[in-house]
Enzyme design. Structure first.
Site, PDB file in Angstrom:
ATOM      1  N   TYR A 156      -1.726  11.312   1.185  1.00 29.28           N
ATOM      2  CA  TYR A 156      -2.116  11.181  -0.280  1.00 29.28           C
ATOM      3  C   TYR A 156      -2.002  12.443  -0.934  1.00 29.28           C
ATOM      4  CZ  TYR A 156      -3.864   6.435   0.698  1.00 29.28           C
ATOM      5  OH  TYR A 156      -4.013   5.181   0.968  1.00 29.28           O
ATOM      6  N   ASP A 197       0.866  -1.216  -0.164  1.00 32.66           N
ATOM      7  CA  ASP A 197      -0.060   0.145  -0.042  1.00 32.66           C
ATOM      8  C   ASP A 197       0.945   1.055   0.033  1.00 32.66           C
ATOM      9  OD1 ASP A 197      -3.047   0.866   0.425  1.00 32.66           O
ATOM     10  OD2 ASP A 197      -2.024   2.084   1.820  1.00 32.66           O
ATOM     11  N   HIS A 253      -5.220  -7.381   0.436  1.00 35.82           N
ATOM     12  CA  HIS A 253      -4.336  -6.132   0.643  1.00 35.82           C
ATOM     13  C   HIS A 253      -3.656  -6.203   1.619  1.00 35.82           C
ATOM     14  CE1 HIS A 253      -3.657  -1.889  -0.464  1.00 35.82           C
ATOM     15  NE2 HIS A 253      -4.125  -1.654   0.753  1.00 35.82           N
TER      16      HIS A 253
END
Length: 431
Positions: A354, A220, A409
């Site tokens: 982000y 990730d 994930h």
């Protein structure tokens, strides 16, 4: 949260050992540091740290959960409108009646934790040295909505392989840092903390710990940090391992799309882009806006973090609604992770990661190539299962590729034993 120079007591170590492998790791984790480690003086000194959340903070969290103002039920039978009311309410019930933060705290404090200031930010990290003499240093980076919690179950198998089905030749000295703005690390107070800057901080951390040769792993956001570390190629970095193909998220124009595996990966990426990345768009453009909810409501924080990829949501939702957990992705472990975000107040600062990445991408700088050997594991439940051809195109230095039979994930969290086997195989040639 307070730090202390004292080591864990025997009782605390035993409490921390409630998680698989932690007691074993703690029994030898307090050994000597490398001979060439940085001296414990000055502004860059490495300071022991222990988690100590005040009772009032935990009580306040529970009061806020109990006072949640619930929305009406979704008008569809699936999660296409977001996290379903039944899942959120089951999570809240378990959080207030069954989850024990002190157990989580003891689990963390059973491991050696430290802080050190790098580039103006206090970096928190777990550092477990193996008892095996020729152990290979490994720095692993968590992602979002994960934290160091998602990696805890791998500590024992990676550092003490002879107690977990491996040999002494598989041993690692393990460094688990918290990304700036996440968990127990400090929040950046200036712009520019993208994943490239974090990678540079990790290189400095390993230098400061005295490791002249090491390997790195990430998934990730941690995959983006590790990808950048591979492009930085600092002195001593031998190889990297990833379980998310970061370059494909930036575009697939240069990737082949003819085989069944390639078409399936492309379809999964297109589905994610169309209906699965609402959180990514918001955090990449308006992290401050969503930050108000993430800092004000524990349930809003939990729902926001649950609304990730479909596979993870399905597994987590099933566990809270009474179904069997998917490996170690249990109700307790999920709320361990969410509680870390809430009790450290890092919902908005983690979201800014982000935004920082988006700013870097908008600048249009061509990244340097990865020159170190690359290993890649394509877990079946990932957002998209990258085929070998995509990994080879993205990383010409690819030396290892495998498709494990289970895991998603949160591979290290969900399947720690299988994940450990991948790490051992991936870095065997680097030794």
């Amino acid at each position: 949260m307070t730090s202390s120079a004292s080591r864990p007591t025997r009782r605390q170590l035993l409490q921390g050992g409630l998680a698989a492998g932690v007691t074993i790791a703690a029994s030898f984790a307090l050994g000597p540091a490398p001979a060439n480690a940085a001296p414990p003086t000055g502004p860059t000194r490495i300071r022991p740290f222990r988690v100590a959340i005040r009772r009032e903070r935990v009580d306040e969290m529970r009061r806020r959960i109990a006072a949640t103002r619930w929305p009406s039920r979704e008008l569809v039978a699936d999660r296409s409108q977001g996290v379903q009311l039944a899942t959120a309410q089951a999570l809240a019930r378990f959080w207030t009646t069954s989850h024990d933060w002190r157990r989580t705290e003891a689990k963390l404090n059973a491991l050696p934790q430290f802080k050190t200031e790098i580039d103006g930010v206090d970096i928190h990290f777990i550092h477990v040295r193996s008892r095996h003499h020729n152990a290979l240093p490994l720095i692993m980076t968590h992602g979002w909505p994960g934290s160091i919690v998602e990696l805890l179950e791998t500590v024992g198998p990676l550092t003490d392989p002879t107690a977990h089905g491996g040999t002494a030749a598989d041993a690692f000295h393990l460094v688990l840092p918290s990304i700036p703005g996440y968990g127990f690390s400090g929040k950046p107070s200036e712009l520019g903390w993208d994943t490239s800057r974090t990678a540079r901080a990790w290189a400095e951390l390993m230098r400061r710990l005295g490791y002249s040769r090491y390997v790195a792993q990430g998934g990730d956001v941690g995959a983006a940090v590790t990808d950048n570390l591979g492009r930085l190629a600092p002195t001593g970095l031998l190889a990297i391992h990833l379980n998310l193909l970061v370059p494909a998220l930036a575009g697939t124009d240069s990737l082949p799309k003819t085989t069944d595996d390639e078409k399936a990966a492309l379809a999964a990426l297109e589905k994610f882009s169309a209906s699965g990345k609402g959180y990514l768009v918001e955090q990449s453009t308006r992290p401050q806006t969503i930050g108000y909810a993430l800092l004000d409501s524990p349930v809003a924080l939990a729902a926001w973090m649950l609304d990730h990829d479909t596979d993870s949501y399905r597994k987590i939702s099933r566990a809270f609604l009474g179904g069997p957990p998917s490996g170690n992705l249990t109700r307790e472990h999920v709320l361990d992770n969410v509680s870390v975000y809430w009790l450290t107040g890092t919902g908005e600062s983690a979201a800014r990661t982000y935004w920082e990445r988006a700013q870097t991408a908008a600048a249009g700088h061509s990244p340097s190539p990865v020159t170190v050997p690359v290993a890649f594991s394509a877990f079946p439940g990932e957002i998209f299962r990258a085929p070998r051809s995509w990994a080879e195109t993205s990383y010409p230095t690819l030396r290892y590729y495998n498709k494990p039979v289970r895991g998603g994930h949160f591979a290290a969290w969900e399947e720690p034993q299988l994940f450990t086997q991948e790490i051992r195989a991936a870095f065997r040639s680097a030794r």
